[in-house]
Design an enzyme around this catalytic site. Structure first.
Site, short mmCIF file in Angstrom:
data_model
loop_
_atom_site.label_atom_id
_atom_site.label_comp_id
_atom_site.label_asym_id
_atom_site.label_seq_id
_atom_site.Cartn_x
_atom_site.Cartn_y
_atom_site.Cartn_z
CD GLU A 74 -3.07 -0.97 0.26
OE1 GLU A 74 -2.91 -0.17 -0.69
OE2 GLU A 74 -4.08 -1.65 0.43
CG HIS A 98 -4.55 0.73 5.48
ND1 HIS A 98 -5.92 0.77 5.43
CD2 HIS A 98 -4.18 -0.36 4.77
CE1 HIS A 98 -6.36 -0.26 4.70
NE2 HIS A 98 -5.32 -0.96 4.30
CG HIS A 100 -7.41 -4.65 6.85
ND1 HIS A 100 -6.96 -5.76 6.17
CD2 HIS A 100 -7.05 -3.57 6.09
CE1 HIS A 100 -6.35 -5.38 5.06
NE2 HIS A 100 -6.40 -4.05 5.00
CE1 TYR A 119 -17.71 14.70 21.65
CE2 TYR A 119 -19.96 14.35 22.41
CZ TYR A 119 -18.60 14.40 22.66
OH TYR A 119 -18.12 14.17 23.93
CG HIS A 160 -9.24 -2.08 1.84
ND1 HIS A 160 -8.49 -1.80 0.70
CD2 HIS A 160 -8.33 -2.45 2.77
CE1 HIS A 160 -7.21 -2.01 0.96
NE2 HIS A 160 -7.09 -2.39 2.21
CE1 TYR A 213 -11.88 18.04 24.74
CE2 TYR A 213 -10.04 16.87 23.74
CZ TYR A 213 -11.05 16.94 24.69
OH TYR A 213 -11.20 15.92 25.58
#
Length: 216
Positions: A74, A98, A100, A119, A160, A213
């Site tokens: 990837e 990334h 799964h 939220y 994915h 925040y």
């Protein structure tokens, strides 16, 4: 060893993904940018046995400059984020995660956008899009993810998983966790009935509030 600190961090977060249930086996990947170089998880190596020395270092063109193992398949997706994504608040984009993760992956098969169930989706942006499906490791997938990331800090990837980014791995990883949690909440609520959703103006309001925040 080039990028010793960055490689250790990538290794630690990759192993953490397994422990937190965001990936299984060798799925998912992590990268961390330092200047014009990127430390990234290798392809096909179980994270339980991963060491910092196993982490590949590539340049922004994808050429390996240090390490004996091939980088993740990837890699085009990671590099496209570093090249083309601009954070909504102008923060540096130095880390990509990334996963799964199961609940987020399930949601990616059901909707085109994560419904505003809580939220916390505002940590990603005004909405969380689902990138159109494309085969893993392809330029087509990288393009689909870039499209879904416009004005956002993360997205779901159809059938994915997820992708999130941030200024540092802590920020990118936290967003991946929050995204998985929000997807789980939506699936639980939907399984019990018809959940109420936050109106778009409230999500936009929280996006603005989150800019101030924390402890600064």
């Amino acid at each position: 060893m080039i990028l010793e600190t960055e490689r250790a961090a990538v290794c630690a977060y990759a192993r953490r993904m397994v422990g937190d249930g965001l990936v299984v086996g060798t799925s998912g990947n992590v990268s961390l940018r330092a200047g014009d170089l990127v430390a990234v998880t290798p392809t096909g190596v179980a994270y339980s046995s991963l060491t910092p020395g196993d982490i590949a270092v590539v340049d922004l063109g994808g050429q390996v400059v240090d390490g004996l193992l091939k980088p993740t398949s990837e890699l085009p997706m990671h590099l496209s984020v570093y090249w083309d994504v601009r954070d909504p608040d102008g923060e540096p984009v130095t880390a990509v995660v990334h996963t799964h993760s199961p609940h987020a992956t399930a949601v990616s098969t059901l909707v085109r956008e994560l419904p505003p169930i809580h939220y916390i989706v505002a940590t990603i942006g005004p909405s969380v899009r689902v990138a159109r499906y494309a085969t893993y490791g392809t330029p087509e997938l990288a393009a689909a993810v870039l499209e879904a990331l416009e004005g956002r800090r993360g997205c779901l990837m159809a059938n994915h998983g997820t992708l999130t980014y941030g200024d540092g791995l802590e920020a990118a990883y936290h967003r991946a966790q929050q995204l998985e949690w929000a997807c789980r909440v939506w699936l639980l609520a939907q399984s019990a009935g018809r959940p109420s959703l936050l109106p778009p103006p409230e999500v936009a309001n929280v996006v603005e509030r989150l800019r101030g925040y924390g402890q600064g």
